[in-house]
Structures are given as structure tokens and as C-alpha cells.
Design a protein around this motif. Structure first.
Motif, PDB file in Angstrom:
ATOM      1  N   ASN A 292       0.821  -1.177  -0.091  1.00 50.35           N
ATOM      2  CA  ASN A 292      -0.056   0.075   0.093  1.00 50.35           C
ATOM      3  C   ASN A 292       0.847   1.385  -0.126  1.00 50.35           C
ATOM      4  O   ASN A 292       2.209   1.431   0.432  1.00 50.35           O
ATOM      5  CB  ASN A 292      -0.894   0.002   1.226  1.00 50.35           C
ATOM      6  N   ASP A 293       0.320   2.342  -0.463  1.00 58.17           N
ATOM      7  CA  ASP A 293       0.905   3.597  -0.339  1.00 58.17           C
ATOM      8  C   ASP A 293       1.643   3.891   1.152  1.00 58.17           C
ATOM      9  O   ASP A 293       0.994   3.597   2.066  1.00 58.17           O
ATOM     10  CB  ASP A 293      -0.017   4.715  -0.609  1.00 58.17           C
ATOM     11  N   GLY A 294       2.807   4.406   1.084  1.00 54.99           N
ATOM     12  CA  GLY A 294       3.473   4.601   2.231  1.00 54.99           C
ATOM     13  C   GLY A 294       4.381   3.343   3.041  1.00 54.99           C
ATOM     14  O   GLY A 294       4.932   3.623   3.817  1.00 54.99           O
TER      15      GLY A 294
ATOM     16  N   ASP B 247      -0.055  13.492  -3.010  1.00 57.46           N
ATOM     17  CA  ASP B 247      -0.159  12.222  -2.479  1.00 57.46           C
ATOM     18  C   ASP B 247       1.030  11.373  -2.035  1.00 57.46           C
ATOM     19  O   ASP B 247       1.265  10.953  -0.984  1.00 57.46           O
ATOM     20  CB  ASP B 247      -1.020  11.226  -3.266  1.00 57.46           C
ATOM     21  N   ALA B 248       1.933  11.768  -2.876  1.00 56.10           N
ATOM     22  CA  ALA B 248       3.456  11.256  -2.597  1.00 56.10           C
ATOM     23  C   ALA B 248       3.955  11.780  -1.288  1.00 56.10           C
ATOM     24  O   ALA B 248       4.657  11.280  -0.480  1.00 56.10           O
ATOM     25  CB  ALA B 248       4.216  11.306  -3.979  1.00 56.10           C
ATOM     26  N   ILE B 249       3.707  13.011  -1.060  1.00 57.72           N
ATOM     27  CA  ILE B 249       4.344  13.839   0.004  1.00 57.72           C
ATOM     28  C   ILE B 249       3.958  13.351   1.083  1.00 57.72           C
ATOM     29  O   ILE B 249       4.533  12.904   2.197  1.00 57.72           O
ATOM     30  CB  ILE B 249       4.057  15.287  -0.189  1.00 57.72           C
ATOM     31  N   ALA B 250       2.544  13.116   1.000  1.00 56.19           N
ATOM     32  CA  ALA B 250       1.696  12.618   2.162  1.00 56.19           C
ATOM     33  C   ALA B 250       2.214  11.108   2.669  1.00 56.19           C
ATOM     34  O   ALA B 250       2.403  10.677   3.706  1.00 56.19           O
ATOM     35  CB  ALA B 250       0.330  12.652   1.997  1.00 56.19           C
ATOM     36  N   ALA B 251       2.310  10.367   1.604  1.00 50.47           N
ATOM     37  CA  ALA B 251       2.713   8.822   1.651  1.00 50.47           C
ATOM     38  C   ALA B 251       4.109   8.701   2.333  1.00 50.47           C
ATOM     39  O   ALA B 251       4.396   7.904   2.910  1.00 50.47           O
ATOM     40  CB  ALA B 251       2.819   8.257   0.459  1.00 50.47           C
ATOM     41  N   GLY B 252       5.025   9.744   2.126  1.00 52.60           N
ATOM     42  CA  GLY B 252       6.190   9.716   2.895  1.00 52.60           C
ATOM     43  C   GLY B 252       6.083  10.263   4.157  1.00 52.60           C
ATOM     44  O   GLY B 252       7.014  10.345   4.985  1.00 52.60           O
TER      45      GLY B 252
END
Length: 271
Positions: free
Chosen positions: A51-53, A124-129
């Protein structure tokens, strides 16, 4: 125009092949929903195992797909193209968060400068990180240097916000309309909640912080810093008694997370 793949794969066009996606270096996964949408558009059966993250390790297989030869060839371009950049951004964001070690909040607002079609992916990528893509939760009003100039200075800009009493007022401190100390005082007296020292100069950050501490109201507001901050700067900057560290290019311009698609076997069943 004839697609050369139609000729090359003519004799095996009806066969299906199983392939896997593998990470070529460790990082953070992001882009699950976009990859599934891409696979559906290509008519490919895709199974993503994370999953993302989630963390990816070097060499890890994280997805299986089943497709006809031409679909496999297209998937190698489009699936990897859909997720590699998002994974790279998520990895850089996670690195920044780890380096901050819980001492400051990491924010990357540079997604706003990305092409419109990329903004959602970058956020979304910033948040996943594990980082934030806004300096504070809504509602907020960000008064940058151009707002301040057009409205006639920091006091006038904050006065223009009176119709939004519940919004956090974020004021960009640049030392343009006055020196940094005076701009800080003006923002403090006008009710600013976040002081964004966006000069890339440590001495400006310290000047702003001294004014806030001398006022006795340091605990009521948040102090943020930005300006070409590099990931390697984070450990030292966490010692500067600030609340928010904004990192732009080193996160949103992060390199792709290398990955590859390997055909494993002909067949129709997953292991």
C-alpha cells in the motif's frame, strides 16, 4: 502507422505472460490507485502487494501482472511511468521526516508549482512519505510577499483578513517592506499565527525568533523556515527552535525510484 509490436508479437498475440514489478533500490511506495487505473485502461490483470506509504527494499517484488505480449510491452512504459516518480517523492519526504527526528514538522508546499496534471500525484506522494503538503490545516490564509506588497504592507494585509476570524494567518517574512525584526513585530501585532521566514538565511530565522521570544508570545505562534533547504541541512536546522521546516525542490524534484518489469513465465495463474 503500423505498430511494430503488432508484427513482432503476431505469432504469440493470444498468449498471456506473467510478469513482476521489482524495486531496484529501497524506498517508499506510492501510486497504488493510479497504477490500478492504468492497468484497467490497458486491460491488464494487476495485483499490487503493498500500500501507499509502505517501505520497499532493494530487489523486492511488489506487483504481479498477467497480460498479452503487447500489453506487457506497454505496461513496462506506462505502469512504471505512473508510479516511479511518486515513489521517488515519497522516499525523499520519508527521508526528510526521519532526519527531522520528530523535532520539527516537515512540509513541502512546492507541489503548487508543478504542472496541473501532476499536482494530485505530488501531494499524495508527499503525504505517503509522512510529510505535510500544507503549512497548517485549513482554514488558513497565506500572505506571501506579493499579497503583502499589493495590499500595502503586513499590517494592511492582516487587516484585510478580518472577515476570516477563524483562519490561521500565515505571514511570509522576507525583510522586504521593513527589516526582519520590524516585519515580525508587525505580523505579531496583526494577529499572525505562523511566521514563515522564507529567505534561506539562518540569521533572519534567528532574528525573527528573538523578537517572538522577547515578546513572551513565542508559545502562541509557530515559526517556519524555508529557502533552498537541503535534506542534509535538516539535522542542524532542528537545533534552531523552530516548528516547521519547508523543503521544496529536494522533495518534489526527487529522482525516480528505480524499478523494472520482468517477464517470469507464460501462464494464466498466480503462484
Amino acid at each position: 502507422m503500423t505498430d511494430v509490436r503488432d508484427i513482432l508479437f503476431r505469432g504469440i498475440a493470444e498468449k498471456k505472460f506473467r510478469a513482476v514489478l521489482k524495486a531496484e533500490r529501497s524506498g517508499v511506495f506510492c501510486g497504488r490507485s493510479a497504477a490500478i487505473t492504468c492497468a484497467q485502461a490497458l486491460g491488464i490483470e494487476l495485483e499490487i502487494c503493498i500500500n501507499d506509504g509502505d517501505e520497499l527494499s532493494h530487489g523486492q517484488r511488489f506487483a504481479n501482472l498477467l497480460a498479452e505480449p503487447k500489453q506487457v510491452a506497454i505496461a513496462e512504459e506506462q505502469l512504471i511511468g505512473t508510479i516511479a516518480k511518486a515513489c521517488g517523492i515519497a522516499t525523499a519526504a520519508r527521508t526528510a521526516v526521519h532526519l527531522a527526528d520528530g523535532k520539527v514538522n516537515i512540509v513541502s508546499g512546492s507541489w503548487k508549482k508543478m504542472p496541473p496534471e501532476s499536482k494530485h500525484m505530488v501531494r499524495d506522494a508527499i503525504a505517503a512519505g509522512g510529510a505535510a503538503f500544507r503549512i497548517c490545516e485549513s482554514p488558513m490564509i497565506y500572505l506571501d510577499k506579493n499579497y503583502i506588497r499589493m495590499l500595502g504592507g503586513i499590517p494592511a494585509a492582516l487587516a484585510a483578513c478580518r472577515e476570516f476570524p477563524d483562519a490561521v494567518k500565515v505571514v511570509q517574512i522576507k525583510g522586504i517592506t521593513a527589516d526582519v525584526e520590524e516585519e515580525t513585530l508587525q505580523a505579531l501585532n496583526g494577529g499572525a499565527g505562523v511566521f514563515m521566514v522564507d529567505t534561506g538565511r539562518i540569521e533572519d530565522l534567528r532574528s525573527c525568533r528573538r523578537v517572538l521570544e522577547t515578546s513572551g508570545r513565542r508559545g502562541e505562534v509557530q515559526l517556519a523556515y524555508a529557502g533552498d533547504v537541503k535534506l542534509t541541512d535538516i539535522p542542524q536546522l532542528t537545533k534552531e527552535r523552530l516548528d516547521i521546516l519547508c523543503i521544496g525542490k529536494q522533495i518534489v524534484d526527487a529522482q525516480l525510484l528505480d524499478m523494472k518489469l520482468d517477464v517470469i513465465q507464460e501462464g494464466t495463474l498466480w503462484d
